[in-house]
Motif scaffolding. Structure first.
Motif, PDB file in Angstrom:
ATOM      1  N   ASP A 189       0.857  -1.182   0.000  1.00  0.00           N
ATOM      2  CA  ASP A 189       0.000   0.000   0.000  1.00  0.00           C
ATOM      3  C   ASP A 189       0.900   1.241   0.000  1.00  0.00           C
ATOM      4  O   ASP A 189       1.635   1.476   0.967  1.00  0.00           O
ATOM      5  CB  ASP A 189      -0.880  -0.031   1.256  1.00  0.00           C
ATOM      6  N   LEU A 190       0.851   2.021  -1.068  1.00  0.00           N
ATOM      7  CA  LEU A 190       1.730   3.202  -1.172  1.00  0.00           C
ATOM      8  C   LEU A 190       1.441   4.225  -0.076  1.00  0.00           C
ATOM      9  O   LEU A 190       2.314   5.027   0.265  1.00  0.00           O
ATOM     10  CB  LEU A 190       1.594   3.865  -2.546  1.00  0.00           C
ATOM     11  N   GLN A 191       0.229   4.202   0.472  1.00  0.00           N
ATOM     12  CA  GLN A 191      -0.100   5.132   1.560  1.00  0.00           C
ATOM     13  C   GLN A 191       0.646   4.769   2.851  1.00  0.00           C
ATOM     14  O   GLN A 191       0.732   5.571   3.766  1.00  0.00           O
ATOM     15  CB  GLN A 191      -1.617   5.121   1.819  1.00  0.00           C
ATOM     16  N   GLN A 192       1.172   3.538   2.901  1.00  0.00           N
ATOM     17  CA  GLN A 192       1.814   3.051   4.130  1.00  0.00           C
ATOM     18  C   GLN A 192       3.329   2.905   4.040  1.00  0.00           C
ATOM     19  O   GLN A 192       4.001   2.867   5.058  1.00  0.00           O
ATOM     20  CB  GLN A 192       1.211   1.684   4.536  1.00  0.00           C
ATOM     21  N   ILE A 193       3.895   2.767   2.821  1.00  0.00           N
ATOM     22  CA  ILE A 193       5.349   2.523   2.764  1.00  0.00           C
ATOM     23  C   ILE A 193       6.099   3.769   3.254  1.00  0.00           C
ATOM     24  O   ILE A 193       5.672   4.894   3.043  1.00  0.00           O
ATOM     25  CB  ILE A 193       5.858   2.084   1.362  1.00  0.00           C
ATOM     26  N   SER A 194       7.228   3.523   3.925  1.00  0.00           N
ATOM     27  CA  SER A 194       7.974   4.669   4.453  1.00  0.00           C
ATOM     28  C   SER A 194       9.472   4.502   4.243  1.00  0.00           C
ATOM     29  O   SER A 194       9.985   3.390   4.101  1.00  0.00           O
ATOM     30  CB  SER A 194       7.655   4.882   5.937  1.00  0.00           C
ATOM     31  N   GLY A 195      10.130   5.621   4.207  1.00  0.00           N
ATOM     32  CA  GLY A 195      11.571   5.674   3.986  1.00  0.00           C
ATOM     33  C   GLY A 195      11.958   7.106   3.685  1.00  0.00           C
ATOM     34  O   GLY A 195      11.178   8.030   3.917  1.00  0.00           O
ATOM     35  N   THR A 196      13.153   7.276   3.163  1.00  0.00           N
ATOM     36  CA  THR A 196      13.702   8.618   2.951  1.00  0.00           C
ATOM     37  C   THR A 196      14.535   8.637   1.676  1.00  0.00           C
ATOM     38  O   THR A 196      15.279   7.695   1.418  1.00  0.00           O
ATOM     39  CB  THR A 196      14.629   9.013   4.134  1.00  0.00           C
ATOM     40  N   ILE A 197      14.401   9.698   0.882  1.00  0.00           N
ATOM     41  CA  ILE A 197      15.408   9.967  -0.153  1.00  0.00           C
ATOM     42  C   ILE A 197      16.155  11.222   0.280  1.00  0.00           C
ATOM     43  O   ILE A 197      15.545  12.158   0.796  1.00  0.00           O
ATOM     44  CB  ILE A 197      14.806  10.194  -1.565  1.00  0.00           C
ATOM     45  N   GLN A 198      17.473  11.240   0.045  1.00  0.00           N
ATOM     46  CA  GLN A 198      18.220  12.427   0.456  1.00  0.00           C
ATOM     47  C   GLN A 198      17.729  13.651  -0.310  1.00  0.00           C
ATOM     48  O   GLN A 198      17.325  14.639   0.272  1.00  0.00           O
ATOM     49  CB  GLN A 198      19.719  12.227   0.248  1.00  0.00           C
ATOM     50  N   ASN A 199      17.761  13.626  -1.646  1.00  0.00           N
ATOM     51  CA  ASN A 199      17.081  14.628  -2.472  1.00  0.00           C
ATOM     52  C   ASN A 199      17.479  16.066  -2.124  1.00  0.00           C
ATOM     53  O   ASN A 199      16.697  16.995  -2.333  1.00  0.00           O
ATOM     54  CB  ASN A 199      15.556  14.437  -2.296  1.00  0.00           C
ATOM     55  N   ASP A 200      18.681  16.250  -1.578  1.00  0.00           N
ATOM     56  CA  ASP A 200      19.137  17.578  -1.127  1.00  0.00           C
ATOM     57  C   ASP A 200      20.182  18.088  -2.110  1.00  0.00           C
ATOM     58  O   ASP A 200      21.380  17.871  -1.934  1.00  0.00           O
ATOM     59  CB  ASP A 200      19.708  17.455   0.295  1.00  0.00           C
ATOM     60  N   ILE A 201      19.732  18.765  -3.146  1.00  0.00           N
ATOM     61  CA  ILE A 201      20.650  19.152  -4.217  1.00  0.00           C
ATOM     62  C   ILE A 201      21.494  20.378  -3.846  1.00  0.00           C
ATOM     63  O   ILE A 201      22.603  20.544  -4.353  1.00  0.00           O
ATOM     64  CB  ILE A 201      19.882  19.385  -5.544  1.00  0.00           C
ATOM     65  N   LEU A 202      21.000  21.237  -2.968  1.00  0.00           N
ATOM     66  CA  LEU A 202      21.745  22.474  -2.672  1.00  0.00           C
ATOM     67  C   LEU A 202      23.118  22.179  -2.090  1.00  0.00           C
ATOM     68  O   LEU A 202      24.107  22.819  -2.440  1.00  0.00           O
ATOM     69  CB  LEU A 202      20.940  23.384  -1.742  1.00  0.00           C
TER      70      LEU A 202
END
Length: 512
Positions: free
Chosen positions: A148-161
């Motif tokens: 269920d995409l509403q429930q999956i969790s985690g992190t992407i760094q995604n910090d380009i600055l």
């Protein structure tokens, strides 16, 4: 002799008073921690960073770490994956699978997480310029697994600055990169609401040579810029700010690091409140910590076990939500399995044997810690005020201000090591003529050949017409004000490669 922290804050001989502490943990401005019961309720996530060679090899390491008791996965990607090149690209030569795992398509992600149910774990991915593509692959796999995409969790760094300021794995110009980031914010807030859409990273700023105050100030200044970009997209700060997380370094100066983490929570609470956040969860600074890679020495590498323990203890006393401990052999190579195990055991011993988790914010009320927290905060605000006066982080980076400040601090630190004013045990004091050699972990160059063969068979098996069509739709959308995430997911599901998607966007956005 004058005693100072690494940021140049003077340490008095004795502290006899401090401002009284009024708030408790779990209350604004969260100096003492974001949860009322902190580790009495649950320990931090013990998340070991791993990834090398092929998806098959990294998958084996993940199963090993999970069997040893790690509670979250953290994926390291190789340089070609980070800067949007497939393994068969000429720019990838010599780098495939070296500093992380090589990911060329959804096929590799399927292998990477083979036997691992994404709904049962949280995954952190250290990826920035190509974060939208890797997140799309992760979402595509979760869908295939029936999660269920509403429930999956985690992190992407995604910090380009911080890539422009300190690390260098950027592809597109800053404004186009910011567009991709806000597309991810907007998409995930509706479709994958438990996903942490950015991990604003001070870690690499510190690894590039900044001091503790600069790491704190530049990271929060970047965070403020991301908040404003999301507000410009008319996103609700009380929704999206809950999904921002931070990633800090933990260096050698024990008390300065603890003060840095406590000041960070207080400062972020004030920044979010000023920008309109009223929900306490949107004002909380949640962070992952990694022990300081640049503090580890190739000389007498077993000394690094003590350094990592010292840093991990500071991170825990500072109230981290998640922790990676470095392998003692990382100044020589990627960590061996035995070094990764000792690193994980370090966290487990702190968590289950040391007693420091039994009370919330054990150092609160210490005259020294409270004064140092105030001084670190004041020095960091001075930097943020300067960056605000320049018009924010993007301008501060484009003018070279952050880069120059980091370079200057790095030069100062190195001068102190070389003069002996700052001691590095085993390097400039207590050195040995004969070093104890340890067996390093090496990655074979044949990985590129394996990945190239996988790419050839993928392109022979997939529907190339549907790939071309998906990429053409993505290219046209990139020219318009359209959220690109659904189109990237569509391309990924048709087995378009990471390089093909990155090149499609290069053709529209250009390169920095």
């Amino acid at each position: 002799m004058k005693h100072t922290t690494t940021s140049g804050i003077e340490i008095k001989e004795i502290y006899t008073s401090a401002k009284p502490m009024e708030e408790t943990a779990g209350e604004f401005p969260f100096t003492r921690g974001i949860q009322k019961d902190m580790y009495r309720g649950r320990l931090w996530t013990m998340r070991q960073y791993a990834g090398f060679s092929t998806a098959e090899e990294s998958n084996k390491r993940y199963h090993y770490l999970l069997a040893q008791g790690t509670t979250g996965l953290s994926v390291a990607f190789d340089l070609p994956t980070q800067i949007g090149y497939d393994s068969d690209h000429e720019m990838a030569d010599g780098e495939v699978g070296k500093v992380g795992v090589a990911i060329d398509s959804l096929k590799d992600i399927e292998i990477l997480f083979n036997g691992i149910e994404l709904k049962n774990i949280t995954t952190s991915m250290t990826i920035n310029a190509t974060a939208a593509i890797l997140l799309a692959m992760y979402i595509a796999l979760a869908k295939k697994q029936g999660a269920d995409l509403q429930q999956i969790s985690g992190t992407i760094q995604n910090d380009i600055l911080k890539e422009y300021a300190a690390r260098g794995t950027y592809i597109y110009p800053p404004k186009q990169s910011m567009r991709l980031i806000t597309d991810i914010f907007e998409f995930c807030s509706k479709e994958v609401p438990k996903w942490n859409t950015i991990s604003i990273s001070g870690y690499h700023i510190r690894e590039a040579g900044s001091n503790a105050v600069q790491e704190l100030a530049f990271t929060l200044a970047n965070g403020k810029t991301y908040l404003k970009a999301a507000l410009d997209k008319e996103l609700d700060i009380n929704v999206f700010a809950k999904r921002l997380s931070f990633f800090f370094n933990c260096h050698n100066n024990f008390f300065e690091e603890i003060a840095k983490f406590r000041a960070a929570r207080r400062m972020w609470a004030k920044i979010t409140k000023e920008l309109g956040a009223t929900d306490p969860k949107a004002q909380m600074l949640r962070f992952h910590t990694q022990t300081g890679g640049s503090t580890l020495t190739a000389q007498q590498p077993l000394n690094n076990v003590i350094r990592v323990t010292n840093q991990a203890m500071a991170a825990v006393l500072g109230g981290t939500q998640s922790l990676h401990t470095n392998g003692y052999d990382e100044a020589l190579s990627l960590p061996t399995e035995s070094a990764a195990k000792i690193a994980l055991r370090t966290q487990q011993i702190i968590g289950f044997e040391s007693g420091v988790t039994d009370t919330v914010d054990p150092l609160a009320g210490s005259f020294f810690v409270e004064n140092l927290t105030d001084e670190v905060e004041a020095a960091a605000w001075a930097y943020i005020d300067k960056i605000d006066a320049m018009g924010g982080s993007v301008n501060a980076i484009e003018s070279g201000y952050m880069q120059n400040e980091i370079a200057s601090a790095s030069y100062q630190y190195q001068k102190e090591i070389e003069s002996g004013d700052r001691i590095s045990v085993g390097v400039n004091k207590f050195a040995q003529k004969e070093e104890d050699l340890i067996e390093g972990f090496n990655i074979d160059d044949s990985i590129r050949k394996l990945q190239t063969e996988k790419l050839s068979s993928l392109k022979a098996e997939r529907n190339n017409d549907s790939v071309a069509k998906a990429l053409a739709i993505l290219k046209n959308a990139a020219k318009e004000d359209i959220n690109l995430m659904p189109l990237i997911i569509d391309a990924v599901e048709k087995y378009a490669t990471l390089g093909e998607i990155a090149d499609t966007l290069r053709n529209v956005f250009g390169e920095y």
